[in-house]
Design a protein around this motif. Sequence first.
Motif, PDB file in Angstrom:
ATOM      1  N   ALA A 162       0.715  -1.128  -0.007  1.00 13.48           N
ATOM      2  CA  ALA A 162      -0.017   0.016   0.039  1.00 13.48           C
ATOM      3  C   ALA A 162       0.816   1.193   0.164  1.00 13.48           C
ATOM      4  O   ALA A 162       0.689   2.267  -0.608  1.00 13.48           O
ATOM      5  N   LEU A 163       1.931   1.206   0.842  1.00 14.50           N
ATOM      6  CA  LEU A 163       3.021   2.170   0.718  1.00 14.50           C
ATOM      7  C   LEU A 163       3.305   2.604  -0.540  1.00 14.50           C
ATOM      8  O   LEU A 163       3.806   3.892  -1.035  1.00 14.50           O
ATOM      9  N   VAL A 197       1.397   6.870  -6.808  1.00  8.39           N
ATOM     10  CA  VAL A 197       0.149   7.739  -6.843  1.00  8.39           C
ATOM     11  C   VAL A 197       0.696   9.224  -6.540  1.00  8.39           C
ATOM     12  O   VAL A 197       0.675  10.173  -7.518  1.00  8.39           O
ATOM     13  N   GLU A 198       1.758   9.326  -5.578  1.00  5.86           N
ATOM     14  CA  GLU A 198       2.235  10.728  -5.276  1.00  5.86           C
ATOM     15  C   GLU A 198       3.240  10.910  -6.489  1.00  5.86           C
ATOM     16  O   GLU A 198       3.002  12.307  -6.634  1.00  5.86           O
ATOM     17  N   ASN A 199       4.006  10.339  -6.947  1.00  6.63           N
ATOM     18  CA  ASN A 199       5.016  10.408  -8.116  1.00  6.63           C
ATOM     19  C   ASN A 199       3.867  10.863  -9.355  1.00  6.63           C
ATOM     20  O   ASN A 199       4.198  11.707  -9.961  1.00  6.63           O
ATOM     21  N   SER A 206       3.852  14.409 -11.398  1.00  9.27           N
ATOM     22  CA  SER A 206       3.973  14.460 -12.721  1.00  9.27           C
ATOM     23  C   SER A 206       2.878  15.226 -13.408  1.00  9.27           C
ATOM     24  O   SER A 206       3.131  16.052 -14.304  1.00  9.27           O
ATOM     25  N   ILE A 207       1.662  15.125 -13.112  1.00  9.55           N
ATOM     26  CA  ILE A 207       0.416  15.840 -13.514  1.00  9.55           C
ATOM     27  C   ILE A 207       0.733  17.288 -13.320  1.00  9.55           C
ATOM     28  O   ILE A 207       0.312  18.014 -13.803  1.00  9.55           O
ATOM     29  N   GLU A 208       1.016  17.421 -11.772  1.00  9.89           N
ATOM     30  CA  GLU A 208       1.085  18.970 -11.561  1.00  9.89           C
ATOM     31  C   GLU A 208       2.223  19.589 -12.149  1.00  9.89           C
ATOM     32  O   GLU A 208       1.863  20.749 -12.715  1.00  9.89           O
TER      33      GLU A 208
END
Length: 117
Positions: free
Chosen positions: A79-80, A86-88, A92-94
């Motif tokens: 899960a981590l 998801v954070e990466n 990337s989207i940001e």
Amino acid sequence: MLLYNDLRPRQREKRRREAITAATCLTEALVDHLNVGVAQAYMNQRKLDHEVKTLQVQAAQFAKQTGQWIGMVENFNQALKEIGDVENWARSIELDMRTIATALEYVYKGQLQSAPS
């Protein structure tokens, strides 16, 4: 003299019977003492066997519980990793959105400057 000679075999027989009785008593006492030790050793062995069985059951339960804990930790680690993915992805989207916003801002400012006043 006949009585004296007759007395000796009687004394010998009496002493022989006393010796046999004493030896029998000694043998019985030794056997009883050994039996107490053997009985105690048997009881100790039974207690040890019971403790071994209890320990085996508890060890099996602990192994099962440890396996469950390991599974939970592995799931948590997965899960981590997914949160990290998801954070990466969000970063990337940001970054892409900032690039697009900067490009749109640049285009918008360029249109304002080239527009007739």
